[in-house]
Write a protein that holds these residues in place. Structure first.
Motif, PDB file in Angstrom:
ATOM      1  N   ARG A  14      31.950  91.810  50.947  1.00  0.00           N
ATOM      2  CA  ARG A  14      31.062  91.009  51.790  1.00  0.00           C
ATOM      3  C   ARG A  14      31.777  90.680  53.091  1.00  0.00           C
ATOM      4  O   ARG A  14      32.991  90.449  53.109  1.00  0.00           O
ATOM      5  CB  ARG A  14      30.684  89.729  51.053  1.00  0.00           C
ATOM      6  N   ASP A  15      31.024  90.650  54.184  1.00  0.00           N
ATOM      7  CA  ASP A  15      31.608  90.374  55.488  1.00  0.00           C
ATOM      8  C   ASP A  15      32.317  89.018  55.477  1.00  0.00           C
ATOM      9  O   ASP A  15      31.808  88.033  54.931  1.00  0.00           O
ATOM     10  CB  ASP A  15      30.518  90.382  56.564  1.00  0.00           C
ATOM     11  N   ARG A  16      33.480  88.953  56.085  1.00  0.00           N
ATOM     12  CA  ARG A  16      34.295  87.734  56.076  1.00  0.00           C
ATOM     13  C   ARG A  16      33.571  86.554  56.729  1.00  0.00           C
ATOM     14  O   ARG A  16      33.773  85.411  56.340  1.00  0.00           O
ATOM     15  CB  ARG A  16      35.622  87.982  56.793  1.00  0.00           C
ATOM     16  N   GLY A  59      41.430  76.942  50.311  1.00  0.00           N
ATOM     17  CA  GLY A  59      42.388  77.650  51.156  1.00  0.00           C
ATOM     18  C   GLY A  59      43.836  77.272  50.943  1.00  0.00           C
ATOM     19  O   GLY A  59      44.719  77.737  51.664  1.00  0.00           O
ATOM     20  N   PHE A  60      44.114  76.400  49.957  1.00  0.00           N
ATOM     21  CA  PHE A  60      45.509  76.054  49.688  1.00  0.00           C
ATOM     22  C   PHE A  60      46.258  77.258  49.136  1.00  0.00           C
ATOM     23  O   PHE A  60      47.438  77.452  49.397  1.00  0.00           O
ATOM     24  CB  PHE A  60      45.599  74.898  48.675  1.00  0.00           C
ATOM     25  N   GLU A  61      45.553  78.046  48.316  1.00  0.00           N
ATOM     26  CA  GLU A  61      46.086  79.307  47.799  1.00  0.00           C
ATOM     27  C   GLU A  61      45.173  80.392  48.318  1.00  0.00           C
ATOM     28  O   GLU A  61      44.168  80.715  47.714  1.00  0.00           O
ATOM     29  CB  GLU A  61      46.118  79.305  46.269  1.00  0.00           C
ATOM     30  N   ASP A  62      45.503  80.946  49.457  1.00  0.00           N
ATOM     31  CA  ASP A  62      44.555  81.792  50.181  1.00  0.00           C
ATOM     32  C   ASP A  62      44.909  83.274  50.162  1.00  0.00           C
ATOM     33  O   ASP A  62      44.489  84.015  51.019  1.00  0.00           O
ATOM     34  CB  ASP A  62      44.452  81.320  51.626  1.00  0.00           C
ATOM     35  N   SER A  63      45.666  83.695  49.179  1.00  0.00           N
ATOM     36  CA  SER A  63      46.075  85.105  49.155  1.00  0.00           C
ATOM     37  C   SER A  63      44.893  86.047  49.034  1.00  0.00           C
ATOM     38  O   SER A  63      44.887  87.150  49.580  1.00  0.00           O
ATOM     39  CB  SER A  63      47.046  85.356  47.990  1.00  0.00           C
ATOM     40  N   GLN A  64      43.837  85.602  48.316  1.00  0.00           N
ATOM     41  CA  GLN A  64      42.670  86.455  48.146  1.00  0.00           C
ATOM     42  C   GLN A  64      41.847  86.572  49.420  1.00  0.00           C
ATOM     43  O   GLN A  64      41.031  87.464  49.561  1.00  0.00           O
ATOM     44  CB  GLN A  64      41.796  85.897  47.012  1.00  0.00           C
ATOM     45  N   ASN A  65      42.032  85.625  50.351  1.00  0.00           N
ATOM     46  CA  ASN A  65      41.220  85.602  51.558  1.00  0.00           C
ATOM     47  C   ASN A  65      42.007  85.975  52.806  1.00  0.00           C
ATOM     48  O   ASN A  65      41.573  85.711  53.916  1.00  0.00           O
ATOM     49  CB  ASN A  65      40.593  84.217  51.742  1.00  0.00           C
ATOM     50  N   SER A  66      43.174  86.559  52.620  1.00  0.00           N
ATOM     51  CA  SER A  66      43.976  86.957  53.760  1.00  0.00           C
ATOM     52  C   SER A  66      43.225  87.992  54.594  1.00  0.00           C
ATOM     53  O   SER A  66      42.610  88.904  54.046  1.00  0.00           O
ATOM     54  CB  SER A  66      45.298  87.565  53.281  1.00  0.00           C
ATOM     55  N   PRO A  67      43.256  87.860  55.924  1.00  0.00           N
ATOM     56  CA  PRO A  67      42.531  88.821  56.762  1.00  0.00           C
ATOM     57  C   PRO A  67      43.254  90.156  56.905  1.00  0.00           C
ATOM     58  O   PRO A  67      42.784  91.036  57.599  1.00  0.00           O
ATOM     59  CB  PRO A  67      42.444  88.098  58.104  1.00  0.00           C
TER      60      PRO A  67
END
Length: 371
Positions: A14-16, A59-67
């Motif tokens: 899905r688009d960010r 977003g405290f653990e944001d590894s899955q959402n890294s750009p």
């Protein structure tokens, strides 16, 4: 014939921008919940797990959402979405190298993908209209690996959507799409596309040869510009009503389906709800859905589907008079939706947090006395 419409909100990626929008809309609730858990003196294992999920969502653990996607020192190809068959991720270039590449999309959680399939399998429609699909390849892969190749005919058309979301139609054996028509190039008086995404027309033949016409669409809800958004919805509604009135079919077996992002009482939908003979299947006396839990089961919220089903109506399965008369039973499946606070309903057991939701939309279906 069983028909269903489902805004699946993409299948594999899905688009960010859309992911970010979802997180921003829910951030206040997540912060409130996280702070309440932090203030508790003693926490259960379940509460600790919830805190971990919230920390990732916030977003405290944001590894899955890294750009960025880190590329390893291997040979092969770069995949920006999951390769379901191989179950592996590959990254490379013409020569071996280490580096990064910025991504415009975010992979959808594996559990969420499985939950999308569970919702569809529970309904098991003969004709399935999927809204917000990323591409045809994803539809084919999803049907093969998650729907056990239940659908023999799969069609997909791109739309005007800036985030690349299209509309797909899947049919089981015996049901064929004999023609398709797109309205992406319908323009208003200023030369702008009328439809945010598209209005697509399908002529579908049943095993007995009966022809059913389906119009599918998706209106976008721009909360940042509500006046402009409402004006656009009204224009789109009028255009659909015009097209509906010109459909050449002897039996008037027509369905209008999709996400309209507006409650049925809204004047913005009046061209469809008041100026045509279309009837919302959620108003049919056969319409089935699990009621809310607790006190909400006896409550009716304005703009909801029905008493005891207090989620805002955004998705529609509207039928012409003759098709409405042919309804044998109908219903809504919302087990794939995560509830925020109230109301609450039965969810799939595999949904442990918001990352696992199948979609923010329910699946709507109707069994028609048509062979």
């Amino acid at each position: 014939m069983k028909i269903a419409t489902y805004n699946i909100q993409n299948i594999f990626y899905r688009d960010r921008v859309l992911v970010k929008k979802y997180r921003e809309e829910n951030e206040a609730l997540w912060v409130e919940e996280f702070e309440a858990l932090m203030l508790q003196g003693i926490r259960t294992t379940k509460e600790f797990n919830r805190m971990r999920a919230l920390s990732q969502l916030l977003g405290f653990e944001d590894s899955q959402n890294s750009p960025y996607l880190t590329m390893s020192h291997k040979r092969g190809q770069l995949f920006l979405k999951k390769n379901i068959a191989a179950r592996e991720y590959k990254a490379t270039h013409l020569t071996d190298w280490n580096g990064w590449v910025k991504l415009n999309s975010k992979p959808i959680d594996d559990t969420a993908i499985n939950n999308k399939a569970k919702v569809i399998k529970e309904a098991s429609p003969d004709v399935l209209i999927l809204i917000e699909v990323e591409d045809r390849a994803s539809l084919l892969e999803f049907n093969k690996h998650f729907l056990s190749e239940a659908y023999t005919h799969i069609l997909y058309l791109e739309t005007n959507d800036v985030y690349g979301r299209g509309i797909g139609v899947l049919t089981k054996k015996g049901y064929r799409v004999i023609s398709m028509k797109s309205h992406v190039n319908d323009f208003d008086e200023n030369g702008n596309p009328i439809f945010d995404m598209d209005l697509q027309e399908y002529k579908i033949s049943t095993p007995s040869g009966t022809i059913v016409t389906v119009l599918s669409t998706c209106f976008l809800d721009d909360t940042a510009n509500p006046v402009q958004s409402n004006a656009k919805i009204e224009i789109q509604s009028k255009r659909i009503a015009q097209i509906y009135q010109t459909i050449d079919t002897s039996d008037d077996l027509v369905a209008v389906v999709g996400t309209l992002n507006t409650p049925s009482y809204s004047k913005l939908l009046s061209p469809l709800t008041e100026e045509t003979d279309l009837k919302d299947v959620s108003k049919h006396n056969t319409f089935e859905v699990d009621l809310d839990k607790g006190k909400d089961s006896k409550y009716f919220r304005l703009g909801a589907y029905k008493m005891g089903v207090n989620i805002k109506q955004r998705d529609y399965l509207m039928l012409s008079t003759e098709l409405y008369k042919a309804v044998k039973n109908s219903g809504l499946i919302r087990k794939g939706i995560w509830y925020k606070k109230q109301p609450q309903w039965e969810m799939l057991k595999s949904i442990k947090n918001e990352l696992h939701i199948a979609s923010e939309h329910p699946l709507i279906w109707s069994q028609l006395k048509i062979s």
